[in-house]
Design a protein around this motif. Sequence first.
Motif, PDB file in Angstrom:
ATOM      1  N   TYR A   1       0.821  -1.227   0.000  1.00 18.57           N
ATOM      2  CA  TYR A   1       0.000   0.000   0.000  1.00 18.57           C
ATOM      3  C   TYR A   1       0.845   1.264   0.000  1.00 18.57           C
ATOM      4  O   TYR A   1       0.346   2.358  -0.226  1.00 18.57           O
ATOM      5  CB  TYR A   1      -0.987  -0.026   1.177  1.00 18.57           C
ATOM      6  CG  TYR A   1      -0.383   0.223   2.546  1.00 18.57           C
ATOM      7  CD1 TYR A   1      -0.568   1.441   3.194  1.00 18.57           C
ATOM      8  CD2 TYR A   1       0.369  -0.757   3.197  1.00 18.57           C
ATOM      9  CE1 TYR A   1      -0.027   1.675   4.447  1.00 18.57           C
ATOM     10  CE2 TYR A   1       0.902  -0.530   4.442  1.00 18.57           C
ATOM     11  CZ  TYR A   1       0.703   0.685   5.071  1.00 18.57           C
ATOM     12  OH  TYR A   1       1.245   0.912   6.309  1.00 18.57           O
TER      13      TYR A   1
ATOM     14  N   GLU B   1       9.353   3.288   9.386  1.00 11.55           N
ATOM     15  CA  GLU B   1       7.892   3.135   9.485  1.00 11.55           C
ATOM     16  C   GLU B   1       7.398   3.199  10.934  1.00 11.55           C
ATOM     17  O   GLU B   1       7.781   4.072  11.668  1.00 11.55           O
ATOM     18  CB  GLU B   1       7.437   1.846   8.775  1.00 11.55           C
ATOM     19  CG  GLU B   1       7.725   1.862   7.269  1.00 11.55           C
ATOM     20  CD  GLU B   1       6.995   2.974   6.512  1.00 11.55           C
ATOM     21  OE1 GLU B   1       6.037   3.547   7.046  1.00 11.55           O
ATOM     22  OE2 GLU B   1       7.409   3.288   5.384  1.00 11.55           O
TER      23      GLU B   1
ATOM     24  N   TYR C   1       1.264  -4.864  16.950  1.00  9.51           N
ATOM     25  CA  TYR C   1      -0.144  -4.686  16.565  1.00  9.51           C
ATOM     26  C   TYR C   1      -1.018  -5.775  17.173  1.00  9.51           C
ATOM     27  O   TYR C   1      -0.853  -6.134  18.332  1.00  9.51           O
ATOM     28  CB  TYR C   1      -0.305  -4.649  15.032  1.00  9.51           C
ATOM     29  CG  TYR C   1       0.763  -3.854  14.350  1.00  9.51           C
ATOM     30  CD1 TYR C   1       0.930  -2.506  14.651  1.00  9.51           C
ATOM     31  CD2 TYR C   1       1.636  -4.443  13.444  1.00  9.51           C
ATOM     32  CE1 TYR C   1       1.922  -1.771  14.039  1.00  9.51           C
ATOM     33  CE2 TYR C   1       2.623  -3.707  12.828  1.00  9.51           C
ATOM     34  CZ  TYR C   1       2.763  -2.378  13.133  1.00  9.51           C
ATOM     35  OH  TYR C   1       3.736  -1.672  12.537  1.00  9.51           O
TER      36      TYR C   1
HETATM   37  N1  GLN Z   1       3.672   4.733   7.411  1.00  9.09           N
HETATM   38  C1  GLN Z   1       2.910   3.564   7.703  1.00  9.09           C
HETATM   39  C2  GLN Z   1       1.438   3.903   7.871  1.00  9.09           C
HETATM   40  O1  GLN Z   1       1.142   4.940   8.385  1.00  9.09           O
HETATM   41  C3  GLN Z   1       3.454   2.892   8.929  1.00  9.09           C
HETATM   42  C4  GLN Z   1       2.615   1.747   9.402  1.00  9.09           C
HETATM   43  C5  GLN Z   1       3.385   0.616  10.033  1.00  9.09           C
HETATM   44  O2  GLN Z   1       4.594   0.462   9.939  1.00  9.09           O
HETATM   45  N2  GLN Z   1       2.642  -0.254  10.640  1.00  9.09           N
HETATM   46  O3  GLN Z   1       0.568   3.185   7.466  1.00  9.09           O
END
Ligand code: GLN
Length: 313
Positions: free
Chosen positions: A29, A65, A244
């Motif tokens: 994505y 990220e 998560y």
């Molecule tokens: N930049 C990504 C986002 O906002 C980071 C998400 C992640 O690493 N879980 O979707």
Amino acid sequence: MTDTQAIRAAVAAAHAQHGADPGGANASYIPYLASVPAHLAGLAVVTVDGQVFEAGDARYEFAIESISKVCTLAAALEQVGPDVVREKIGAEPTGLPFNSVMALELHGGKPLSPLVNAGAMATASLLRAQDVEDRWRQILSMQSRLAGRALALSDEVNRSEQTTNFHNRAIAWLLYSAGTMYCEPMQACDVYTRQCSTLITAVDLATMGATLAAGGVNPVTRERVLAAANVPPILAEMTMEGLYDSSGDWAYTVGLPGKSGVGGGLVAVMPGWGAIAGFSPPLDEVGNSVRAQAMVAQVARALGLNLYRVPGA
Ligand code: GLN
């Protein structure tokens, strides 16, 4: 301290055994992430006395990220303290994906965790800042001091994210409408998107983790990066939401506070000992690197590192 021979052997073995595991897929994505070579796999350990162990592509620079959420949390804790963070952001797992709108809806717009997208944007908005550049500088400075070197934004990653982050923009406005966004929402989203776009290596990541393991002092640069009192709340948040909606499974099977990112990075922290960091792009369905999880878990197991293990039993 575990002897260096054992650490070196554990790192080499875990990389050899799991560095080419099948399964998973690059995040798609965010266009940049889809283009990173999927075969890359790096592993690093940094101990609280500053020793560095590494295997494979441990010096390859990848997008930080979601792991950036830990650094922004550290910056906010330094400014406003644990009570304000708990009250305004929260300290509970959401049990839902990291970019869940439903999680917000279910809890009156309170993000619950600084380690999901909503909570991370709200955390960035908590920082006292003159303008967007000032807010960004504070976050980049915290990332750099935790890693022990000057990190930099990748324009390529940032462009890729800023032009596709519509879901996060919507979350920022939802927070604003619920009264849980503390600066101009698009400024928070912009800064959050930048903070996800810096490049780090597995060695940087292990150094960041080792700084937490050492109570806030970077064991490589010897700089005190954050107050010792702010480390336990960070590790608690990592335990509850760091991987998560599979954070529970990770705690159950590995027993170390961890944090992953969709760039393929993953770090696990053993307080008082050090940190283990892995990197490999293919992710499982939750968004955690398949190989990094396997490599980090194997090192932890081989060295007997588990927060819930009773010493001497
Ligand atoms: N930049 C990504 C986002 O906002 C980071 C998400 C992640 O690493 N879980 O979707």
